[in-house]
Enzyme design. Sequence first.
Site, PDB file in Angstrom:
ATOM      1  CD  GLU A  53     -35.041  41.641 -32.605  1.00  0.00           C
ATOM      2  OE1 GLU A  53     -33.790  41.731 -32.627  1.00  0.00           O
ATOM      3  OE2 GLU A  53     -35.694  41.003 -33.446  1.00  0.00           O
ATOM      4  CE1 TYR A 138     -30.097  43.555 -36.657  1.00  0.00           C
ATOM      5  CE2 TYR A 138     -30.783  43.014 -34.421  1.00  0.00           C
ATOM      6  CZ  TYR A 138     -30.694  42.682 -35.754  1.00  0.00           C
ATOM      7  OH  TYR A 138     -31.218  41.502 -36.204  1.00  0.00           O
ATOM      8  CG  ASP A 156     -28.243  40.124 -38.919  1.00  0.00           C
ATOM      9  OD1 ASP A 156     -28.012  39.933 -40.135  1.00  0.00           O
ATOM     10  OD2 ASP A 156     -29.004  39.387 -38.263  1.00  0.00           O
TER      11      ASP A 156
END
Length: 313
Positions: A53, A138, A156
């Site tokens: 990520e 996020y 997103d």
Amino acid sequence: MTDEEGDRSDGVEGIGDGDIDAVRGALVSWYEADHRSFPWRETDDPYEILVSEVMSQQTQLDRVIDAWHDFLDRWPTAEVLAAADRADVVAFWSDHSLGYNNRAKYLHEAAGQVIEEYDGDFPESPAELSELMGVGPYTANAVASFAFNNGDAVVDTNVKRVLYRAFDVEDDDAAFERVAAGLMPEGKSRVWNNAIMELGGVACGKTPRCDEAGCPWRQWCHAYGTGDFTAPDVPTQPTFDGSRRQFRGRVVRFLGEHDEMGLDTLGHRIRVDYTPDGEHGREWLRELLEELADDGLVEVEETGDETIARLRS
């Protein structure tokens, strides 16, 4: 926007109450039948997912794959990463062109937190994961979803585009959050978030490929029915070539190859138009080094008439 259209962004009413299960099932079936293969989709290890990520932020996924494998070969666990020299981690980041080098610093510090504050066990909720250094909402939610199946609906850029087109959701963050949350089946964040992001990446990109990709939402999709495939406004990313980010990366890379380097020597290494007294000279380079020092990446030492820079260990 009419009152009826406005209501559509307050939840998932625009789909129709009788269709919500069909919408969910169609997307999950489409994803499970065929999707892009990324190595981090084959693991539920929170450390490996966190690395993916952080690397994926503003970096093309195809480029991330090799870097992800190389990183995990070198630092296979949070414990090994926490014990590593931070300068080595930053140098790796720069060598693989993974964007802002402070992400490497934060990832290193987050690994240390997991070892020191959580006895080596990753926290499992988005709120707890957000306590790790450099882990924003996020990323925390993505790790919670993909490692622990314990996340909220991911929103997103890809997901916003899908919701905007498919269900005529207004271009408003709160509206996107409400609709995304209403769509996600309870307790299914791992498969759902993977599936809806895959839909945005494969079928509903900037240039839609509805029929070619077999989009599972065509029968409900507002854009498919009307032919209006506009998308939400997305801020334009600054170009990398010639940016301060590019030169910051060059500084870190060259300092990673040498114990230390004088100001002018470093300047000539990182840009061909470096002129000590020019526009891109000593003053410009000192400001760049100050930024990196503020981020905890470099040390600058004034020794007599000479300025020496080195990576911070």
